[in-house]
Design a protein around this motif. Structure first.
Motif: not given
Length: 460
Positions: A206-228
């Motif tokens: 896969r080519f997975v793209a993430l625009n770091c400026a488009a995600i709220p600060e409080q959700l950045a970790e969840a976007e990168l690392f996932g969440h339970a």
């Protein structure tokens, strides 16, 4: 050697793999071969090696025929299914020679009898290495030619900076190293990132793209690392993070400079350990993805960006020039995209005249290639006429783009606006509009019906 050709492989690039349950055999064989070869790895069983085998690896395998928990010939057959050209040498006892001879008919490269004749073993390995080098270098030469032609259709331009950019992309793509891409907004950083992925060994992933400026600060970790599930409010179910989703492929972090400092620290740890822990979970998950980053800012000695993460991400760098600095490419790019859009819309393409070329060169292109593509699209819609109007829409900001609108929606919105403006300009005279827009009456009538336009409303 051309700019797009990689250096040929040598014996120093070939990994010699020794598989034997007898530790003394592994040590002695490794010591003997280390005089000639730099990359040597040993295994007590073939199971671990089989998991990491892929096609066209620079590798030669020596495997024992009989092991307590494995069959060397069976392993060789499995390896040859993955890569039929992989050189495999069987190490056999005296009573197994007939089996080894039969195995060679199934694709095994050679066999050596225990106890080893040193000269024979070295000659057999050298022959296998030469065979592998010849095959891989031939494949590399073909791929270089194909990739060189293919990348010119993706990264378009003939200025020196773009020639160098294409060459660097083809050089870095197969290296599986982190790359940092620098460039202003709209120069095509994601296009270059996708090219690095396309011409890499990870292209099937896969080519997975993430625009770091488009995600709220409080959700950045969840976007990168996932969440339970239940990790935070609204986390109604577990979610895989981008680092895990990109396993076996490429993760593209656009506008990396916007990543919060706390998240930068955790990203550095994840990349160093190749492990992530989703939010709300204690389970560590192994990751295997290549990270390509992009930024419009200089990150070296930038107080808003961790320098240890910077050095981790910038093993190699690519710099994309602004369009205004590619004067020789502006017309070429415009013609390329205008012709492409004419094909998309089913309209006739007309080569840009001297006036159009002059306007293109005089314009400053603050939106870079992204803006040029939009202008070329509007120019194509107008029948390849009136370049000033196509650019004026950008400079006067009269062509508003709604958030989340698709290209089709934007084109149709502009098309309707253009038809209405031309009807008003020509007082509802259809013949004059048809001539101005270079469009057939039947097609024009279809568009009137689509947009609910009544020509009578525009007559005096």
């Amino acid at each position: 050697m051309t700019d797009t050709e990689a250096s040929p492989l040598s014996a120093a690039d070939i990994e010699i793999v020794i598989i034997d349950d007898d530790e003394d055999v592994r040590i002695n064989t490794s010591d003997l071969l280390s005089v000639e070869y730099q990359l040597i790895s040993t295994y007590a069983s073939p199971a671990a090696l089989l998991k990491r085998l892929t096609v066209n690896q620079p590798m030669v395998i020596l495997t024992d025929l009989r092991m307590p928990d494995a069959d060397g010939f069976e392993f060789a057959c499995q390896a040859l299914k993955i890569d039929p050209d992989l050189p495999v040498i069987l190490m056999t006892g005296y009573g197994d020679i007939s089996i080894a001879v039969d195995a060679m008919k199934q694709g095994i490269t050679d066999f050596v009898e225990k106890p080893f004749d040193t000269d024979y073993l070295l000659a057999a390995v050298q022959k296998a290495v030469d065979k592998r080098l010849h095959a891989l270098n031939l494949l590399q030469a073909h791929q270089s030619l194909e990739n060189g032609a293919a990348i010119e259709q993706v990264i378009v331009g003939q200025c020196q900076a773009i020639h160098r950019l294409r060459s660097d992309v083809l050089q870095f793509a197969p290296m599986d190293i982190p790359v940092m891409i620098y460039g202003d907004t709209g120069v095509g950083k994601e296009l270059v990132a996708r090219s690095l992925h396309r011409f890499s060994r990870r292209s099937s992933g896969r080519f997975v793209a993430l625009n770091c400026a488009a995600i709220p600060e409080q959700l950045a970790e969840a976007e990168l690392f996932g969440h339970a599930k239940g990790a935070f409010t609204d986390a109604g179910s577990a979610r895989t993070g981008k680092l895990q989703h990109a396993n076996g492929g490429t993760l593209f972090l656009d506008e990396i400079e916007s990543l919060p400092l706390t998240t930068q620290a955790k990203l550095l740890r994840a990349l160093s350990d190749q492990l992530i822990t989703p939010l709300g979970s204690n389970q560590e998950i192994a990751i295997d993805c290549r990270v390509i980053s992009a930024t419009k800012d200089e990150l070296r000695n930038n107080p808003a960006f961790r320098q240890d993460l910077f050095f981790r991400l910038q093993v190699a760098e690519l710099r994309i020039p602004a369009l205004k600095d590619r004067e020789g490419d502006i017309q070429r790019l415009f013609e390329y995209y205008a012709h492409q859009q004419c094909d998309n819309f089913g309209t006739d393409y007309r080569l840009a005249d001297s006036h159009t070329r002059q306007v293109l060169l005089q314009y400053s292109w603050p939106g870079n290639v992204r803006e040029l593509i939009n202008v070329a699209t509007r120019y194509a819609i107008r029948g390849c006429r009136h370049i000033e109007n196509a650019i004026e829409l950008d400079t006067n900001n009269t062509f508003d783009v709604g958030a989340g609108e698709s290209l089709k929606d934007m084109v149709q919105a502009y098309e309707e606006k253009l038809i209405r403006s031309k009807l008003a300009e020509h007082n509802g005279k259809v013949a004059a509009v048809l001539e101005d827009l270079c469009i057939e009456r039947r097609t024009f009538n279809q568009k009137l019906n689509r947009y609910g336009i009544n020509t009578q409303d525009y007559r005096d």
